[in-house]
Design an enzyme around this catalytic site. Structure first.
Site, short mmCIF file in Angstrom:
data_model
loop_
_atom_site.label_atom_id
_atom_site.label_comp_id
_atom_site.label_asym_id
_atom_site.label_seq_id
_atom_site.Cartn_x
_atom_site.Cartn_y
_atom_site.Cartn_z
N ALA A 63 29.75 30.50 -30.15
CA ALA A 63 30.27 29.33 -30.38
C ALA A 63 31.47 29.65 -31.22
CB ALA A 63 29.35 28.69 -31.39
N GLY A 108 26.16 32.09 -29.18
CA GLY A 108 25.90 31.01 -27.97
C GLY A 108 26.19 31.66 -26.67
N GLU A 111 23.03 32.78 -25.59
CA GLU A 111 22.18 31.49 -25.43
C GLU A 111 22.25 31.00 -24.40
OE1 GLU A 111 23.10 30.52 -29.47
OE2 GLU A 111 21.10 30.40 -30.02
N GLU A 131 24.14 35.75 -35.37
CA GLU A 131 24.27 34.65 -36.22
C GLU A 131 23.62 34.73 -37.93
OE1 GLU A 131 23.10 34.35 -33.42
OE2 GLU A 131 23.76 32.64 -32.28
N1 DAK Z 1 35.07 32.04 -32.05
C1 DAK Z 1 36.29 31.94 -32.03
N2 DAK Z 1 37.18 32.80 -31.58
C2 DAK Z 1 36.68 33.99 -31.10
C3 DAK Z 1 35.26 34.22 -31.07
C4 DAK Z 1 34.38 33.26 -31.57
N3 DAK Z 1 32.83 33.38 -31.28
N4 DAK Z 1 35.17 35.37 -30.53
C5 DAK Z 1 36.38 36.07 -30.42
N5 DAK Z 1 37.39 35.22 -30.90
C6 DAK Z 1 38.92 35.39 -30.60
C7 DAK Z 1 39.22 36.33 -31.78
O1 DAK Z 1 39.45 35.36 -33.02
C8 DAK Z 1 40.45 36.67 -31.14
O2 DAK Z 1 41.48 35.65 -31.32
P1 DAK Z 1 43.04 36.00 -31.63
O3 DAK Z 1 43.08 36.59 -32.94
O4 DAK Z 1 43.33 36.80 -30.72
O5 DAK Z 1 43.82 34.76 -31.69
C9 DAK Z 1 40.31 36.93 -29.73
O6 DAK Z 1 39.25 36.03 -29.48
C10 DAK Z 1 40.01 38.31 -29.38
O7 DAK Z 1 39.12 38.64 -30.32
P2 DAK Z 1 39.02 40.16 -31.06
O8 DAK Z 1 40.37 40.55 -31.57
O9 DAK Z 1 38.15 40.09 -32.29
O10 DAK Z 1 38.52 41.26 -30.02
P3 DAK Z 1 37.83 42.38 -30.37
O11 DAK Z 1 37.78 43.05 -28.93
O12 DAK Z 1 38.48 43.24 -31.37
O13 DAK Z 1 36.32 41.96 -30.57
C11 DAK Z 1 34.22 40.75 -30.50
C12 DAK Z 1 35.37 41.34 -29.57
C13 DAK Z 1 33.52 39.82 -29.40
C14 DAK Z 1 33.46 42.09 -30.93
C15 DAK Z 1 34.79 39.86 -31.58
O14 DAK Z 1 35.73 39.17 -31.11
C16 DAK Z 1 33.68 39.11 -32.30
O15 DAK Z 1 32.57 39.77 -32.98
N6 DAK Z 1 33.53 37.98 -32.16
C17 DAK Z 1 32.65 37.12 -32.70
C18 DAK Z 1 31.10 37.17 -31.95
C19 DAK Z 1 30.15 36.53 -32.96
O16 DAK Z 1 29.89 36.58 -33.93
N7 DAK Z 1 29.70 35.52 -32.05
C20 DAK Z 1 28.65 34.49 -32.45
C21 DAK Z 1 29.46 33.21 -32.76
S1 DAK Z 1 28.04 32.28 -33.72
C22 DAK Z 1 24.77 25.48 -33.69
C23 DAK Z 1 24.14 26.20 -32.58
C24 DAK Z 1 24.61 27.42 -32.00
C25 DAK Z 1 25.66 28.23 -32.84
C26 DAK Z 1 26.26 27.59 -33.82
C27 DAK Z 1 25.60 26.20 -34.34
N8 DAK Z 1 24.25 24.17 -34.26
C28 DAK Z 1 22.88 23.69 -33.63
C29 DAK Z 1 24.90 23.72 -35.14
C30 DAK Z 1 26.19 29.30 -32.18
C31 DAK Z 1 26.88 30.20 -33.11
C32 DAK Z 1 27.28 31.25 -32.64
O17 DAK Z 1 27.55 31.63 -31.34
#
Ligand code: DAK
Length: 276
Positions: A63, A108, A111, A131
């Site tokens: 997400a 997400g 998921e 998460e």
């Molecule tokens: N959200 C927004 N932007 C993201 C993103 C994300 N999840 N993942 C990557 N990006 C963006 C980065 O900010 C970056 O943008 P710029 O800085 O270039 O503008 C671009 O994508 C490239 O990412 P990186 O520069 O970080 O690339 P790397 O190769 O260095 O790293 C990575 C790749 C996938 C390891 C890293 O980007 C990363 O750790 N990303 C986050 C992964 C993560 O934590 N995902 C889980 C998100 S939490 C809910 C239900 C569900 C959810 C929430 C609420 N409710 C019922 C209310 C779900 C939650 C989630 O999914």
């Protein structure tokens, strides 16, 4: 649509989440467009869907953390509902959905792949539920679907530790059905990229599904999904009903008739999409 591509090739529809700069992270607009795309699928012609992410690096990196970071409780709930509704729509979609996971499938992203019927991935795929490190629980069905797919013990380990796993480990624990590698020639040069090989494998599997009797495929999906929610006595009744529903359809008559006539050519023909 800004973030979703949809193309149909024969009886196979491919939905691509197309937000490559943000690694295809799911913001509200992506979820809304995905929902609208699913509503627009022509179920009279399309028999199997493929869901993938744009580019080679990421299926869906979760997400959108930027969007979520400023949400109030009420907005968080609304965002969660938007996600849950579209994930559930995928899970209960009348025809099978194959997730072709190219690269990161985090939060997400993992998921949404688990809302699909089948997951296949490229060998650079990375799965995880990070998460708890962000101060939240998996909220798009992760605590429920992961445990059902890989067992409670493995799901708890992945979720509590927030540790990502690579494609081969995802295969070993049963999270994905198949891992696809790039094709390489004798000189060691890549002739087909992992993403292209993945999409070829997904299309081959989808075409194989699409040539089966469509009512039988749909009813099998429903029987498995609904049966898993109840005890075995009730599940058998669900199966009986959906088995019975196949009879007197053109699918069943043509499918069994072709076999009895020993007509191999006809047997392979796609039966008409009627009585659905
Ligand atoms: N959200 C927004 N932007 C993201 C993103 C994300 N999840 N993942 C990557 N990006 C963006 C980065 O900010 C970056 O943008 P710029 O800085 O270039 O503008 C671009 O994508 C490239 O990412 P990186 O520069 O970080 O690339 P790397 O190769 O260095 O790293 C990575 C790749 C996938 C390891 C890293 O980007 C990363 O750790 N990303 C986050 C992964 C993560 O934590 N995902 C889980 C998100 S939490 C809910 C239900 C569900 C959810 C929430 C609420 N409710 C019922 C209310 C779900 C939650 C989630 O999914």
């Amino acid at each position: 649509m800004d973030y979703i591509l949809y193309e149909v090739n024969g009886a196979v529809g491919t939905i691509t989440i197309n937000r490559e700069k943000a690694l295809n992270a799911l913001n509200s607009q992506v979820l809304e467009e995905l929902n609208a795309t699913l509503d627009a699928v022509d179920l009279n012609t399309v028999r199997c869907l493929i869901l993938t992410g744009a580019g080679e690096k990421s299926f869906v990196a979760g997400a959108d953390i930027g969007e979520m970071s400023t949400l109030t409780k009420a907005e968080g709930e609304a965002f969660g509902k938007k996600g849950n509704d579209v994930f559930r729509k995928l899970e209960t979609f009348p025809i099978p959905v194959i997730a072709a996971v190219n690269g990161f499938a985090l939060g997400g992203g993992c998921e949404i792949s688990m809302s699909c019927d089948i997951r296949i991935c490229s060998d650079n795929a990375v799965f995880g539920q990070p998460e708890v490190g962000l101060g939240i629980t998996p909220g798009f069905g992760g605590t429920q679907r992961l445990a059902r797919l890989v067992g409670a013990g493995m799901a708890k380990q992945m979720i509590y530790t927030a540790r990502n796993i690579k494609a081969q480990e995802a295969y070993r624990i049963g999270l994905v059905n198949q891992v696809i590698s790039a094709e390489v020639n004798e000189a060691g040069e890549v002739t087909v990229s992992a993403k292209d090989a993945l999409m070829a494998a997904a299309n081959k599997m989808a075409a194989g599904i699409a040539m089966q009797a469509p009512i039988a495929v749909r009813n099998s999906k429903k029987a498995i999904n609904d049966g898993l929610q109840v005890d075995m006595d009730q599940a058998i009744v669900i199966e009986e009903k959906l088995f019975g529903d196949c009879f007197e359809t053109e699918d069943q008559k043509a499918g069994m008739g072709n076999f009895l006539e020993k007509d191999k050519e006809k047997k392979l023909k796609v039966v008409p999409f009627k009585n659905c």
